[in-house]
Design a protein around this motif. Structure first.
Motif, PDB file in Angstrom:
ATOM      1  N   ARG A 212       0.801  -1.219   0.000  1.00 40.49           N
ATOM      2  CA  ARG A 212       0.000   0.000   0.000  1.00 40.49           C
ATOM      3  C   ARG A 212       0.837   1.275   0.000  1.00 40.49           C
ATOM      4  O   ARG A 212       0.359   2.337  -0.365  1.00 40.49           O
ATOM      5  CB  ARG A 212      -0.931   0.013   1.221  1.00 40.49           C
ATOM      6  N   LYS A 213       2.064   1.177   0.475  1.00 43.69           N
ATOM      7  CA  LYS A 213       2.924   2.351   0.582  1.00 43.69           C
ATOM      8  C   LYS A 213       4.246   2.072  -0.121  1.00 43.69           C
ATOM      9  O   LYS A 213       4.426   1.021  -0.741  1.00 43.69           O
ATOM     10  CB  LYS A 213       3.185   2.690   2.060  1.00 43.69           C
ATOM     11  N   ASP A 214       5.169   3.005   0.005  1.00 43.97           N
ATOM     12  CA  ASP A 214       6.518   2.827  -0.527  1.00 43.97           C
ATOM     13  C   ASP A 214       7.420   2.399   0.620  1.00 43.97           C
ATOM     14  O   ASP A 214       7.918   3.236   1.391  1.00 43.97           O
ATOM     15  CB  ASP A 214       7.017   4.135  -1.153  1.00 43.97           C
ATOM     16  N   ILE A 215       7.621   1.105   0.759  1.00 44.81           N
ATOM     17  CA  ILE A 215       8.365   0.576   1.905  1.00 44.81           C
ATOM     18  C   ILE A 215       9.829   0.992   1.900  1.00 44.81           C
ATOM     19  O   ILE A 215      10.507   0.929   2.919  1.00 44.81           O
ATOM     20  CB  ILE A 215       8.239  -0.967   1.952  1.00 44.81           C
ATOM     21  N   THR A 216      10.331   1.446   0.766  1.00 44.62           N
ATOM     22  CA  THR A 216      11.744   1.852   0.685  1.00 44.62           C
ATOM     23  C   THR A 216      12.015   3.126   1.482  1.00 44.62           C
ATOM     24  O   THR A 216      13.174   3.457   1.736  1.00 44.62           O
ATOM     25  CB  THR A 216      12.158   2.086  -0.780  1.00 44.62           C
ATOM     26  N   ARG A 217      10.971   3.864   1.905  1.00 42.65           N
ATOM     27  CA  ARG A 217      11.161   5.155   2.576  1.00 42.65           C
ATOM     28  C   ARG A 217      11.215   5.039   4.094  1.00 42.65           C
ATOM     29  O   ARG A 217      11.559   6.013   4.765  1.00 42.65           O
ATOM     30  CB  ARG A 217      10.033   6.121   2.189  1.00 42.65           C
ATOM     31  N   TYR A 218      10.876   3.907   4.653  1.00 44.35           N
ATOM     32  CA  TYR A 218      10.726   3.794   6.103  1.00 44.35           C
ATOM     33  C   TYR A 218      12.019   3.285   6.739  1.00 44.35           C
ATOM     34  O   TYR A 218      12.196   2.090   7.003  1.00 44.35           O
ATOM     35  CB  TYR A 218       9.548   2.886   6.444  1.00 44.35           C
ATOM     36  N   ARG A 219      12.935   4.218   7.019  1.00 43.91           N
ATOM     37  CA  ARG A 219      14.267   3.852   7.512  1.00 43.91           C
ATOM     38  C   ARG A 219      14.208   3.145   8.874  1.00 43.91           C
ATOM     39  O   ARG A 219      14.960   2.211   9.116  1.00 43.91           O
ATOM     40  CB  ARG A 219      15.124   5.112   7.655  1.00 43.91           C
ATOM     41  N   LEU A 220      13.312   3.607   9.730  1.00 43.95           N
ATOM     42  CA  LEU A 220      13.203   2.984  11.048  1.00 43.95           C
ATOM     43  C   LEU A 220      12.792   1.523  10.921  1.00 43.95           C
ATOM     44  O   LEU A 220      13.298   0.654  11.650  1.00 43.95           O
ATOM     45  CB  LEU A 220      12.194   3.749  11.907  1.00 43.95           C
ATOM     46  N   LEU A 221      11.897   1.238   9.980  1.00 44.10           N
ATOM     47  CA  LEU A 221      11.483  -0.146   9.747  1.00 44.10           C
ATOM     48  C   LEU A 221      12.642  -0.984   9.231  1.00 44.10           C
ATOM     49  O   LEU A 221      12.786  -2.154   9.600  1.00 44.10           O
ATOM     50  CB  LEU A 221      10.329  -0.180   8.748  1.00 44.10           C
ATOM     51  N   HIS A 222      13.486  -0.392   8.396  1.00 48.16           N
ATOM     52  CA  HIS A 222      14.641  -1.123   7.858  1.00 48.16           C
ATOM     53  C   HIS A 222      15.580  -1.546   8.992  1.00 48.16           C
ATOM     54  O   HIS A 222      16.044  -2.691   9.027  1.00 48.16           O
ATOM     55  CB  HIS A 222      15.393  -0.257   6.850  1.00 48.16           C
ATOM     56  N   VAL A 223      15.835  -0.607   9.909  1.00 49.97           N
ATOM     57  CA  VAL A 223      16.706  -0.923  11.047  1.00 49.97           C
ATOM     58  C   VAL A 223      16.053  -1.994  11.925  1.00 49.97           C
ATOM     59  O   VAL A 223      16.710  -2.941  12.371  1.00 49.97           O
ATOM     60  CB  VAL A 223      16.993   0.350  11.868  1.00 49.97           C
ATOM     61  N   ALA A 224      14.738  -1.848  12.162  1.00 52.26           N
ATOM     62  CA  ALA A 224      14.026  -2.826  12.993  1.00 52.26           C
ATOM     63  C   ALA A 224      14.051  -4.210  12.367  1.00 52.26           C
ATOM     64  O   ALA A 224      14.197  -5.222  13.063  1.00 52.26           O
ATOM     65  CB  ALA A 224      12.584  -2.360  13.205  1.00 52.26           C
ATOM     66  N   GLY A 225      13.935  -4.265  11.025  1.00 53.82           N
ATOM     67  CA  GLY A 225      13.961  -5.555  10.339  1.00 53.82           C
ATOM     68  C   GLY A 225      15.269  -6.286  10.542  1.00 53.82           C
ATOM     69  O   GLY A 225      15.294  -7.507  10.757  1.00 53.82           O
ATOM     70  N   VAL A 226      16.376  -5.540  10.494  1.00 58.46           N
ATOM     71  CA  VAL A 226      17.690  -6.144  10.727  1.00 58.46           C
ATOM     72  C   VAL A 226      17.786  -6.650  12.172  1.00 58.46           C
ATOM     73  O   VAL A 226      18.291  -7.742  12.439  1.00 58.46           O
ATOM     74  CB  VAL A 226      18.812  -5.139  10.424  1.00 58.46           C
ATOM     75  N   CYS A 227      17.278  -5.852  13.122  1.00 64.85           N
ATOM     76  CA  CYS A 227      17.353  -6.226  14.542  1.00 64.85           C
ATOM     77  C   CYS A 227      16.499  -7.450  14.871  1.00 64.85           C
ATOM     78  O   CYS A 227      16.757  -8.136  15.872  1.00 64.85           O
ATOM     79  CB  CYS A 227      16.915  -5.050  15.406  1.00 64.85           C
ATOM     80  N   LEU A 228      15.507  -7.725  14.037  1.00 69.38           N
ATOM     81  CA  LEU A 228      14.636  -8.870  14.296  1.00 69.38           C
ATOM     82  C   LEU A 228      15.324 -10.212  14.055  1.00 69.38           C
ATOM     83  O   LEU A 228      14.890 -11.233  14.587  1.00 69.38           O
ATOM     84  CB  LEU A 228      13.390  -8.797  13.407  1.00 69.38           C
ATOM     85  N   ILE A 229      16.376 -10.219  13.235  1.00 70.19           N
ATOM     86  CA  ILE A 229      16.989 -11.493  12.827  1.00 70.19           C
ATOM     87  C   ILE A 229      17.372 -12.358  14.025  1.00 70.19           C
ATOM     88  O   ILE A 229      16.963 -13.523  14.110  1.00 70.19           O
ATOM     89  CB  ILE A 229      18.184 -11.250  11.891  1.00 70.19           C
ATOM     90  N   PRO A 230      18.158 -11.852  14.998  1.00 70.45           N
ATOM     91  CA  PRO A 230      18.513 -12.745  16.115  1.00 70.45           C
ATOM     92  C   PRO A 230      17.319 -13.136  16.977  1.00 70.45           C
ATOM     93  O   PRO A 230      17.326 -14.204  17.604  1.00 70.45           O
ATOM     94  CB  PRO A 230      19.527 -11.909  16.921  1.00 70.45           C
ATOM     95  N   LEU A 231      16.271 -12.291  17.001  1.00 70.30           N
ATOM     96  CA  LEU A 231      15.102 -12.613  17.822  1.00 70.30           C
ATOM     97  C   LEU A 231      14.391 -13.862  17.317  1.00 70.30           C
ATOM     98  O   LEU A 231      13.777 -14.587  18.101  1.00 70.30           O
ATOM     99  CB  LEU A 231      14.129 -11.428  17.836  1.00 70.30           C
ATOM    100  N   ALA A 232      14.466 -14.118  16.006  1.00 69.43           N
ATOM    101  CA  ALA A 232      13.837 -15.322  15.456  1.00 69.43           C
ATOM    102  C   ALA A 232      14.475 -16.576  16.036  1.00 69.43           C
ATOM    103  O   ALA A 232      13.781 -17.542  16.377  1.00 69.43           O
ATOM    104  CB  ALA A 232      13.953 -15.318  13.933  1.00 69.43           C
ATOM    105  N   TRP A 233      15.795 -16.554  16.160  1.00 68.09           N
ATOM    106  CA  TRP A 233      16.485 -17.726  16.730  1.00 68.09           C
ATOM    107  C   TRP A 233      16.251 -17.832  18.228  1.00 68.09           C
ATOM    108  O   TRP A 233      16.154 -18.930  18.767  1.00 68.09           O
ATOM    109  CB  TRP A 233      17.970 -17.658  16.418  1.00 68.09           C
ATOM    110  N   ILE A 234      16.168 -16.692  18.908  1.00 68.81           N
ATOM    111  CA  ILE A 234      15.888 -16.728  20.346  1.00 68.81           C
ATOM    112  C   ILE A 234      14.527 -17.375  20.601  1.00 68.81           C
ATOM    113  O   ILE A 234      14.377 -18.207  21.505  1.00 68.81           O
ATOM    114  CB  ILE A 234      15.941 -15.302  20.934  1.00 68.81           C
ATOM    115  N   ALA A 235      13.540 -17.006  19.796  1.00 67.30           N
ATOM    116  CA  ALA A 235      12.207 -17.607  19.943  1.00 67.30           C
ATOM    117  C   ALA A 235      12.246 -19.102  19.658  1.00 67.30           C
ATOM    118  O   ALA A 235      11.645 -19.905  20.386  1.00 67.30           O
ATOM    119  CB  ALA A 235      11.224 -16.914  19.000  1.00 67.30           C
ATOM    120  N   SER A 236      12.956 -19.495  18.606  1.00 65.13           N
ATOM    121  CA  SER A 236      13.023 -20.902  18.224  1.00 65.13           C
ATOM    122  C   SER A 236      13.736 -21.741  19.281  1.00 65.13           C
ATOM    123  O   SER A 236      13.266 -22.814  19.668  1.00 65.13           O
ATOM    124  CB  SER A 236      13.739 -21.031  16.874  1.00 65.13           C
TER     125      SER A 236
END
Length: 518
Positions: A428-452
């Protein structure tokens, strides 16, 4: 199985447990990414096959390259894990090897062979085989990995809920009488579905995080947006499926491992109309005094929800830790014996086996032998309790189970929210503009393994002290070997596995920085 096994050095048992936990934790760093990334790369190649758009071909080949790095290193840790059953847990292997070895043999012969065959075509078959055959090879590589996970989880589930077997006092071994019952037990089906869907989440979060890094750095944005859309849809679907399968898995735990559920909920005294704890102040550093306290302080709970989840009845009875120790009556009117009763029946089973073993072949078919066989059969479900000295030994670590479960559920809920937001912005939007989301997406990577990993900690720590639920405690299952040797190999494996992990991460980072081959 005799009391002489209890002379095993306690230090050797502790180091054997630590070594197995180390190997399992490292191995599980690679497996979920294999299953999750395998699904996503297969979807991308399917999109290329359907559309003939080179952008999808580029994406498929890129994620396949990262899949290959992870796949190769994951195999090494898995092989070592299976060897440890023979080296560190020989009594376990002797006692139930006829059953436990069957699914592992099928996994090695069928699933691993399937993976090894088609992964070669997938990596080296570009432009050498047809598009259709290559696509089939990619999907079959992922299917082979999934089938491999199925048989390993069947073996693990049997340890949680042993079925399809009978104890033979003549051979002193548990022998399988129904392979179908072992392979298709409800515990195995539930654990497989929940584990695999949660692995898809790991793959989706990984793809999302890497893609967000590209958007953050303003590189390969077309690849990143395409990958985010596929990862978002896959991740959201997997998260909702994991929510459903997790509920089914928890229901099976409530039916077959009530002590584990009580530890997960820090439920000391059960009853009807039980609430589901959202959070409470459970001391993370020591086992609570469950025998003399009501409920953890500062508890926030949802009324009647635990009864509904555990019994499918909003007013259902859910036993607490003290109920499991002292015995309780179920909703259907049947009575669950107390731990002290189970200990006595376990001792009767051990004594009956010992007496039966002293009889001659002719005496075993005489009335005395038949009576002992009946006593063994009637008391065998509690055989492992014969080695329990105190009821506190059957209570798993409440802090570990309680907090690991909430980490898993909390992060799973976070992932659902993230996938919904990402999909909205991507479509619905231009996801390339949301810098905070980009940083959050990178930070989510280790959380996936912590949950698993948290999910596995709950599953394995929650069934302690049992190597096999109610059948074999860990201190009876271990090998009688020198503790120093186990300690030496523990640190050796720690060095090797850490080196492999560092190598994988460094190679992955290098490939991510390099980007796709255009």
């Amino acid at each position: 199985m005799s009391h002489t096994l209890l002379t095993i050095d306690p230090a050797a048992i502790d180091w054997s447990r630590a070594q197995f936990a180390l190997t399992a934790i490292y191995h599980w760093l690679f497996v979920p990414l294999t299953l999750g990334l395998g699904l996503i790369m297969s979807i991308m190649e399917t999109l290329w096959y359907k559309t003939s758009r080179n952008e999808w071909l580029t994406a498929a080949r890129y994620w396949q390259r990262l899949f290959g790095i992870n796949f190769a290193i994951g195999v090494a840790t898995g092989i070592i894990l299976e060897f440890e059953f023979g080296t560190n847990w020989s009594n376990y292997s002797w006692f139930v090897g006829d059953i436990f070895g069957a699914p592992l043999a099928v996994e090695g012969i069928v699933a691993f062979f399937m993976e090894s065959t088609f992964v070669a075509v997938m990596f080296f078959g570009w432009k050498k085989v047809s598009k259709g055959f290559h696509l089939a090879s990619t999907w079959l590589t992922w299917v082979g990995a999934t089938i491999s996970a199925w048989w390993i989880l069947v073996a693990n589930s049997w340890m949680q809920y042993p079925v399809g077997c009978v104890f033979n006092p003549d051979t002193m071994r548990n022998e399988m009488y129904s392979f179908a019952e072992v392979a298709l037990s409800p515990f195995a089906v539930g654990k497989f579905c929940h584990t695999v869907t949660s692995s898809w989440i790991v793959g989706a979060v990984f793809v999302l995080g890497v893609s967000c890094w590209y958007l953050w750095k303003k590189r390969h944005q077309d690849l990143a947006v395409r990958s985010i859309k596929v990862a978002g849809i896959t991740g959201l679907a997997a998260s909702l499926l994991a929510l459903y399968t997790g509920d089914e898995s928890a229901y099976m735990v409530a039916q077959k491992q009530p002590m584990k559920l009580a530890a997960m909920e820090a439920l000391y005294n059960g009853g009807k109309d039980q609430s589901l704890t959202a959070i409470a102040l459970v001391n993370p550093f020591s086992q609570p005094d469950y025998a003399n306290c009501g409920e953890p302080p500062c508890r926030i709970a949802m009324p009647n929800l635990l009864s509904l989840l555990a019994t499918r009845d909003i007013h259902g009875y859910v036993p607490g830790i003290n109920d499991c120790i002292n015995g309780y009556t179920k909703d259907d009117g049947t009575r669950e014996p107390s731990v002290s009763e189970k200990i006595e029946r376990g001792k009767t089973a051990i004594a009956s086996v010992s007496q039966y073993r002293r009889l001659s072949k002719e005496e075993r078919s005489a009335p005395e032998g038949l009576l002992l066989q009946r006593q063994i059969r009637d008391n065998m479900p509690y055989f492992g309790y014969g080695y329990i000295k105190d009821a506190s030994q059957v209570v798993p670590s409440v802090p570990i189970c309680f907090y690991a479960f909430r980490v898993m559920v909390g992060l799973g809920t976070l992932f659902i929210a993230v996938f919904v937001i990402v999909l909205f912005l991507a479509y619905r939007k231009d996801i390339t503009r949301y810098r905070l989301l980009h940083v959050a997406g990178v930070c989510l990577i280790p959380l996936a393994w912590i949950a698993s990993e948290s999910g596995w900690i709950v599953a394995e720590m929650g069934r302690q002290p049992w190597a096999i639920q109610d059948m074999l405690p860990t201190w009876v299952a271990a090998s009688d070997i020198d503790a120093g040797h186990v300690m030496l190999t523990f640190f050796l494996f720690l060095l090797i596995f850490t080196s492999l992990l560092v190598a994988e991460v460094s190679i992955m980072v290098k490939q991510i920085k390099k980007g796709p081959e255009l």
